[in-house]
Each structure stands twice: as structure tokens, then as C-alpha cells.
Design a protein around this motif. Structure first.
Motif, PDB file in Angstrom:
ATOM      1  N   ILE A  72       0.860  -1.173   0.000  1.00  0.00           N
ATOM      2  CA  ILE A  72       0.000   0.000   0.000  1.00  0.00           C
ATOM      3  C   ILE A  72       0.900   1.227   0.000  1.00  0.00           C
ATOM      4  N   GLU A  73       0.692   2.096  -0.969  1.00  0.00           N
ATOM      5  CA  GLU A  73       1.492   3.308  -1.057  1.00  0.00           C
ATOM      6  C   GLU A  73       0.551   4.500  -1.116  1.00  0.00           C
ATOM      7  N   SER A  74       0.783   5.471  -0.225  1.00  0.00           N
ATOM      8  CA  SER A  74      -0.027   6.677  -0.188  1.00  0.00           C
ATOM      9  C   SER A  74       0.865   7.842   0.221  1.00  0.00           C
ATOM     10  N   ALA A  75       0.941   8.827  -0.647  1.00  0.00           N
ATOM     11  CA  ALA A  75       1.785  10.004  -0.411  1.00  0.00           C
ATOM     12  C   ALA A  75       3.211   9.560  -0.092  1.00  0.00           C
ATOM     13  N   ASP A  76       3.712   9.862   1.114  1.00  0.00           N
ATOM     14  CA  ASP A  76       5.103   9.524   1.448  1.00  0.00           C
ATOM     15  C   ASP A  76       5.218   8.297   2.340  1.00  0.00           C
ATOM     16  N   ARG A  77       4.180   7.451   2.343  1.00  0.00           N
ATOM     17  CA  ARG A  77       4.195   6.262   3.186  1.00  0.00           C
ATOM     18  C   ARG A  77       3.918   5.006   2.371  1.00  0.00           C
ATOM     19  N   VAL A  78       4.579   3.919   2.766  1.00  0.00           N
ATOM     20  CA  VAL A  78       4.376   2.604   2.162  1.00  0.00           C
ATOM     21  C   VAL A  78       4.165   1.608   3.294  1.00  0.00           C
ATOM     22  N   ALA A  79       3.166   0.749   3.159  1.00  0.00           N
ATOM     23  CA  ALA A  79       2.942  -0.349   4.098  1.00  0.00           C
ATOM     24  C   ALA A  79       3.063  -1.650   3.319  1.00  0.00           C
ATOM     25  N   LEU A  80       3.847  -2.566   3.834  1.00  0.00           N
ATOM     26  CA  LEU A  80       4.076  -3.853   3.187  1.00  0.00           C
ATOM     27  C   LEU A  80       3.684  -4.971   4.150  1.00  0.00           C
ATOM     28  N   GLU A  81       2.746  -5.809   3.744  1.00  0.00           N
ATOM     29  CA  GLU A  81       2.394  -6.996   4.524  1.00  0.00           C
ATOM     30  C   GLU A  81       3.148  -8.163   3.913  1.00  0.00           C
ATOM     31  N   TRP A  82       3.881  -8.920   4.727  1.00  0.00           N
ATOM     32  CA  TRP A  82       4.793  -9.923   4.190  1.00  0.00           C
ATOM     33  C   TRP A  82       4.790 -11.201   5.012  1.00  0.00           C
ATOM     34  N   GLU A  83       5.349 -12.217   4.390  1.00  0.00           N
ATOM     35  CA  GLU A  83       5.697 -13.456   5.075  1.00  0.00           C
ATOM     36  C   GLU A  83       7.128 -13.779   4.673  1.00  0.00           C
ATOM     37  N   THR A  84       7.924 -14.152   5.648  1.00  0.00           N
ATOM     38  CA  THR A  84       9.316 -14.510   5.396  1.00  0.00           C
ATOM     39  C   THR A  84       9.518 -15.956   5.801  1.00  0.00           C
ATOM     40  N   GLN A  85      10.101 -16.713   4.907  1.00  0.00           N
ATOM     41  CA  GLN A  85      10.447 -18.105   5.190  1.00  0.00           C
ATOM     42  C   GLN A  85      11.938 -18.276   4.993  1.00  0.00           C
ATOM     43  N   GLY A  86      12.479 -19.214   5.731  1.00  0.00           N
ATOM     44  CA  GLY A  86      13.896 -19.461   5.590  1.00  0.00           C
ATOM     45  C   GLY A  86      14.357 -20.597   6.461  1.00  0.00           C
ATOM     46  N   THR A  87      15.668 -20.621   6.651  1.00  0.00           N
ATOM     47  CA  THR A  87      16.307 -21.639   7.459  1.00  0.00           C
ATOM     48  C   THR A  87      17.299 -20.955   8.389  1.00  0.00           C
ATOM     49  N   ALA A  88      17.204 -21.267   9.661  1.00  0.00           N
ATOM     50  CA  ALA A  88      18.159 -20.743  10.635  1.00  0.00           C
ATOM     51  C   ALA A  88      19.506 -21.443  10.436  1.00  0.00           C
ATOM     52  N   HIS A  89      20.539 -20.895  11.028  1.00  0.00           N
ATOM     53  CA  HIS A  89      21.877 -21.481  10.895  1.00  0.00           C
ATOM     54  C   HIS A  89      21.974 -22.874  11.519  1.00  0.00           C
ATOM     55  N   ASN A  90      21.072 -23.212  12.436  1.00  0.00           N
ATOM     56  CA  ASN A  90      21.074 -24.544  13.028  1.00  0.00           C
ATOM     57  C   ASN A  90      20.234 -25.533  12.221  1.00  0.00           C
ATOM     58  N   GLY A  91      19.698 -25.085  11.057  1.00  0.00           N
ATOM     59  CA  GLY A  91      18.903 -25.953  10.202  1.00  0.00           C
ATOM     60  C   GLY A  91      17.406 -25.882  10.449  1.00  0.00           C
ATOM     61  N   SER A  92      16.972 -25.174  11.491  1.00  0.00           N
ATOM     62  CA  SER A  92      15.545 -25.057  11.799  1.00  0.00           C
ATOM     63  C   SER A  92      14.827 -24.238  10.732  1.00  0.00           C
ATOM     64  N   ALA A  93      13.650 -24.707  10.339  1.00  0.00           N
ATOM     65  CA  ALA A  93      12.810 -23.955   9.412  1.00  0.00           C
ATOM     66  C   ALA A  93      12.207 -22.764  10.144  1.00  0.00           C
ATOM     67  N   VAL A  94      12.077 -21.658   9.432  1.00  0.00           N
ATOM     68  CA  VAL A  94      11.530 -20.429   9.992  1.00  0.00           C
ATOM     69  C   VAL A  94      10.471 -19.891   9.051  1.00  0.00           C
ATOM     70  N   SER A  95       9.333 -19.480   9.604  1.00  0.00           N
ATOM     71  CA  SER A  95       8.273 -18.850   8.823  1.00  0.00           C
ATOM     72  C   SER A  95       7.559 -17.861   9.728  1.00  0.00           C
ATOM     73  N   TYR A  96       7.697 -16.583   9.429  1.00  0.00           N
ATOM     74  CA  TYR A  96       7.035 -15.574  10.253  1.00  0.00           C
ATOM     75  C   TYR A  96       6.477 -14.489   9.348  1.00  0.00           C
ATOM     76  N   GLU A  97       5.519 -13.728   9.873  1.00  0.00           N
ATOM     77  CA  GLU A  97       4.867 -12.713   9.055  1.00  0.00           C
ATOM     78  C   GLU A  97       4.738 -11.423   9.836  1.00  0.00           C
ATOM     79  N   GLY A  98       4.565 -10.343   9.076  1.00  0.00           N
ATOM     80  CA  GLY A  98       4.443  -9.046   9.723  1.00  0.00           C
ATOM     81  C   GLY A  98       4.141  -7.961   8.723  1.00  0.00           C
ATOM     82  N   VAL A  99       4.343  -6.732   9.176  1.00  0.00           N
ATOM     83  CA  VAL A  99       4.095  -5.541   8.374  1.00  0.00           C
ATOM     84  C   VAL A  99       5.277  -4.601   8.550  1.00  0.00           C
ATOM     85  N   SER A 100       5.724  -4.022   7.459  1.00  0.00           N
ATOM     86  CA  SER A 100       6.761  -2.996   7.506  1.00  0.00           C
ATOM     87  C   SER A 100       6.164  -1.675   7.047  1.00  0.00           C
TER      88      SER A 100
END
Length: 141
Positions: A72-100
């Protein structure tokens, strides 16, 4: 283009996540930028602060990939809803979500803050409790 700034950020983040390219993302920030997230105890300042923040972000996970549900972009602001997936350095799967939230000053980001559950991320990194993560890759025998 209505979503130009949002897309510039998303593209630069993909370069960091996929290939480790830090500078395309850092170049989007102003000299007096403020950068942080819900897990950090500090506010990173300026372009050097942005560089340190994103270097630490990339270093947190062995593999990382963000996908965006809403931009979402309006004037001088942007809101991003996301999900991030990955792998931690110990091999654990990671999946978290948020807003920037990104606040722009012309063509530079003056403030970036990401909101997510840092406790959930920590548990996933430590114990591999991600529910939506893909299984670890296996090598053929």
C-alpha cells in the motif's frame, strides 16, 4: 507509477535475500534514516545504520525469502504486509509474518520499522517449530 517506491524496496530486498547484495537496499535510505524492528533494542541511524541493520538481518538466517501479500502506497508512506520463510543457521525452518512501514522523503527512505512477533521467530529459530515452512532439502542418494 503508483507503487514505484514500494516495488523499488521489494526488488532491493530480493537482491539482498537471494544474492547477498547489500548496497541496492542501503542506497534507498537517506543520510538521516531511522531503521529498526520489533525485535531490536536499538534504532539504527543514517545510511551506515541501515547498512548494519540489513547486514544483521541477512546474517540472522542461513536462507531467507520474503513474499508480499499487500503493498500500500499513499503520499510519502508505504505499508508492506509480508511473510518470510527461511532456514536458521542450526537448520531449523523459519516462517514468520508481519508488516513494515516505510516513510519516504522524496526518493529516499527516512524511516523503516517492521512489526512482527519476535518471540515466535526466536522459538522457530531455536526449536524448528515453523508450521508453514518447507521441509529441509535432501540430497539424492
Amino acid at each position: 507509477m503508483a507503487m514505484e517506491r514500494a516495488q523499488r524496496f521489494v526488488d532491493a530486498l530480493a537482491k539482498l535475500e537471494e544474492g547477498g547484495e547489500l548496497e541496492p537496499l542501503v542506497s534507498l535510505f537517506s543520510d538521516d534514516a531511522q531503521v529498526s524492528n520489533a525485535a531490536s533494542q536499538r534504532m539504527f541511524s543514517g545510511r551506515e545504520g541501515a547498512r548494519q541493520f540489513w547486514k544483521e538481518y541477512k546474517g540472522t538466517l542461513a536462507r531467507v525469502k520474503s513474499t508480499f501479500r499487500n503493498m500500500i502506497e499513499s503520499a510519502d508512506r508505504v505499508a508492506l504486509e509480508w511473510e518470510t520463510q527461511g532456514t536458521a543457521h542450526n537448520g531449523s525452518a523459519v516462517s514468520y509474518e508481519g508488516v513494515s512501514i516505510l516513510e519516504w522523503d522524496g526518493d529516499r527512505i527516512r524511516r523503516f520499522f517492521a512489526y512482527f512477533d519476535p518471540g515466535l521467530l526466536g522459538r522457530e529459530m531455536a526449536y524448528g517449530t515453523a508450521q508453514r515452512s518447507e521441509p529441509p532439502a535432501t540430497t539424492p542418494a
